[in-house]
Structure formats: C-alpha cells, structure tokens
Design a protein around this motif. Sequence first.
Motif, short mmCIF file in Angstrom:
data_model
loop_
_atom_site.label_atom_id
_atom_site.label_comp_id
_atom_site.label_asym_id
_atom_site.label_seq_id
_atom_site.Cartn_x
_atom_site.Cartn_y
_atom_site.Cartn_z
N THR A 1 -1.52 3.74 8.17
CA THR A 1 -1.95 5.07 8.59
C THR A 1 -1.57 5.35 10.04
O THR A 1 -1.21 6.49 10.40
CB THR A 1 -3.47 5.24 8.40
OG1 THR A 1 -3.80 5.02 7.03
CG2 THR A 1 -3.92 6.63 8.81
N TYR B 1 0.84 -1.20 0.00
CA TYR B 1 0.00 0.00 0.00
C TYR B 1 0.87 1.24 0.00
O TYR B 1 1.84 1.35 0.77
CB TYR B 1 -0.89 -0.01 1.25
CG TYR B 1 -1.72 1.24 1.44
CD1 TYR B 1 -2.68 1.61 0.49
CD2 TYR B 1 -1.56 2.05 2.56
CE1 TYR B 1 -3.44 2.76 0.66
CE2 TYR B 1 -2.33 3.18 2.75
CZ TYR B 1 -3.27 3.53 1.80
OH TYR B 1 -4.03 4.67 1.97
N GLU C 1 -7.12 -5.06 2.15
CA GLU C 1 -6.75 -3.68 1.85
C GLU C 1 -7.05 -2.76 3.04
O GLU C 1 -6.23 -1.92 3.41
CB GLU C 1 -7.49 -3.19 0.60
CG GLU C 1 -7.03 -3.85 -0.69
CD GLU C 1 -7.77 -3.33 -1.90
OE1 GLU C 1 -8.73 -2.54 -1.72
OE2 GLU C 1 -7.42 -3.72 -3.03
N ASP C 2 -8.23 -2.91 3.62
CA ASP C 2 -8.62 -2.06 4.76
C ASP C 2 -7.68 -2.28 5.94
O ASP C 2 -7.27 -1.33 6.62
CB ASP C 2 -10.06 -2.35 5.17
CG ASP C 2 -11.08 -1.85 4.15
OD1 ASP C 2 -10.69 -1.04 3.29
OD2 ASP C 2 -12.24 -2.26 4.23
N LYS D 1 -10.98 -6.49 -0.34
CA LYS D 1 -11.22 -5.29 0.45
C LYS D 1 -10.81 -5.44 1.91
O LYS D 1 -10.25 -4.51 2.51
CB LYS D 1 -12.69 -4.90 0.36
CG LYS D 1 -12.98 -3.53 0.98
CD LYS D 1 -14.41 -3.11 0.79
CE LYS D 1 -14.65 -1.69 1.25
NZ LYS D 1 -14.18 -1.44 2.64
N ALA D 2 -11.07 -6.61 2.51
CA ALA D 2 -10.72 -6.80 3.92
C ALA D 2 -9.21 -6.66 4.13
O ALA D 2 -8.76 -6.01 5.08
CB ALA D 2 -11.20 -8.16 4.40
N ASP E 1 -2.90 6.51 -2.08
CA ASP E 1 -4.03 5.65 -1.70
C ASP E 1 -4.24 4.55 -2.73
O ASP E 1 -5.36 4.33 -3.22
CB ASP E 1 -5.31 6.48 -1.55
CG ASP E 1 -6.40 5.71 -0.81
OD1 ASP E 1 -6.06 4.84 0.00
OD2 ASP E 1 -7.60 5.97 -1.06
N LYS F 1 -4.25 -0.71 5.08
CA LYS F 1 -4.33 0.74 5.08
C LYS F 1 -4.40 1.29 6.50
O LYS F 1 -3.73 2.28 6.84
CB LYS F 1 -5.56 1.18 4.29
CG LYS F 1 -5.75 2.68 4.19
CD LYS F 1 -6.93 3.03 3.29
CE LYS F 1 -7.12 4.54 3.18
NZ LYS F 1 -8.23 4.89 2.27
N GLU F 2 -5.19 0.67 7.35
CA GLU F 2 -5.35 1.12 8.73
C GLU F 2 -4.03 1.02 9.49
O GLU F 2 -3.66 1.91 10.26
CB GLU F 2 -6.41 0.27 9.43
CG GLU F 2 -6.68 0.67 10.87
CD GLU F 2 -7.75 -0.19 11.52
OE1 GLU F 2 -7.87 -0.13 12.77
OE2 GLU F 2 -8.46 -0.92 10.81
#
Length: 334
Positions: A58, A30, A50-51, A47-48, A35, A54-55
């Motif tokens: 961050t 990532y 990726e989320d 998606k799971a 983004d 990303k979290e």
Amino acid sequence: MYQKIYDVVEKRGRTRTGIILGGEYAGLKYLAEEDCFFYPDNKTGEKAAEDFLKETVTAAVETGVVKVKNQEIFVEIYEKNPRLIILGGGHVSLPVAEIGKLLGFHVTVMDDREDFVTQERFPQVDERITGDFETLSEKIPPYENAWYVVVTRGHLGDSACARQILKRPFAYFGMIGSKTKVRITREKLLEEGFTEEQVNSIHAPIGLPIGGQMPAEIAVSIMAEIVQEKNRHFRTYCDEDVEAAVLCGVSGTMVTIIEKKGSSPRGTGSKMFVFRDGRTAGSIGGGKVEFEAGKHAVNVHTTETRVYELGQGVGDLGMICGGTVKVLFEPVNV
C-alpha cells in the motif's frame, strides 16, 4: 494468480502486487485492488504476514524491491490502457485530444453542448459524450488509470467536474483557468467539505509553465505535465505476449527481473513466461542470462530467486555489458 492480475489491470488500467522473497512466507503474494492473498503450496493463512505485506504494498509508489525489517518484498505497480478524459470541448480540447492520441491514450471528450462533441469536430477520439457535467459520474465509469483534463468554459463547470473526480480514483487531475477562476473553484470545494489534501491534488493552473498562448501551445504544456507525472515513478510494463501466454491457461513459470546492477538490456519488472515444454513468451533481455533462466524455469515448482552475472565483452561497436540481474521465478499452475 496471474490470470487475475491481468484481468484486474485490463479492467482498471492499474493494479499493484507484492511478493515476499525470503523466509518462512516466501512466495506469499498480495493483489491490492482485489485485497486478496495467494499462498504457495503447503502454506496456510497467517494474519501477521498478510498485514505486513499489505502495509508494504500500500505504501509503495513504484516497481522494485522494498526492504522492511530485514525482509525483502518485490512490489510491482502495473499500468495499462491509460485514459485521457477531457471535460470541455472548446478550442484547447482539440489539440489536447490530438496529442493524447499520438501518445497512446484512449481519449474521451465530454461537453454539455452537443455541437461541441461531434464526429466532425473530434474525429480522432475514442468516445464523445454529451451531457451536463453534473452527470459525469453516470456517463463515465471510474477507472484507476484515468487522466482528467478539465477545460470547461466556467467555474461552475469546473466545480461540477471537480467534486465528482475527487470522489473517484485518478492518476492525474488538472484544471485550466486564471488564478481567479482557480481560487473560486478551490474555495467552493473547501466549503463543500473537501480536504486541503484533496484540493491540493489538483494541478491548477494546469500544465507546465512554458509560456504558451495559442491553443496548441497550451495543449503541449498540458500533455507535457501529464507525461512528466506519468513517468515520475517506474512501473511494470504489461508485455502483451506474456499476458497472452498466461491467459492461455497453461502451466509454466513466470520469470521476472526484480533488481539489476550495471548495464542490462531490460529493466526491473521485465517478464518472460516459460512453458513446461521450454517455449517462451516475452523477454528478460536475451543472451546468456535469458537462456540460462529459461532452462532453469522449466523445472521450477516453488518460488525462488537467482542472481545472474552479465557477461562482459567488446564487439565491433565497442559495446560493453556488465553487471548482475536478480531474477524471480514463480510457478504458475492451472
């Protein structure tokens, strides 16, 4: 992938990435500032995953391996080309600019008085800008790795600078002034709708409390605080040789130290790019580990990690080197 990473860090001065090290989505990477995600060959979007990635990226504040829910993620925070932006061209600005250049910053000085930002007054700086402080956003583009020093001659100038800086990214924002001047500026910002958190991010009064009175002493305290903040967290060093190799647009393998234990000559985040013909750019410390990692990297086609033992031995100088390094191999295909 790496071409985009280096392009972003060149333009913005800072970026962060994260890569999943094991499991079903090992190799998923990532790039925060864009983004965007980079999937390994034969993998599709999830998606799971990726989320989760990303979290984690961050929330990270420095380069290193982060362990979350039994999953390891290697996060890198890249920094390059720090910019010191001095707002106000008075007597303190002169030594601040000189020390900033000595420390490797790209230095900009802005003042609303034309005769305070002349070539003769600031011969060493990279950029001199004349203009009302209300036009800061028009004169100076936003930049992630920006270090703002506000040393205007009054609270009106301070407020004009502060309200614009707080709306853009910055690595550091410090403001000179007496307790009264700082209090007036702070109250004004809160009245205008800025949050306590935003206002508290301002270093005011600016600088480390070393009791400086002369302009040069005050400048030392300011730049000392900036150096302290700059080195508070570990970042990935952008090796120019590695960056140049990537930008050549040739396939190879990126080799990165992601963890180390004991004594090793290079730290976490150190990189070496290995071309398919065995040539290398950069270094992860030399010696047996670099030789073995370089030899293995030639034939790497999937993301993987390996642990290498650092050899122990005593030379003429009585030096002993021992421990382990964990190395990440990432194929870079064009």
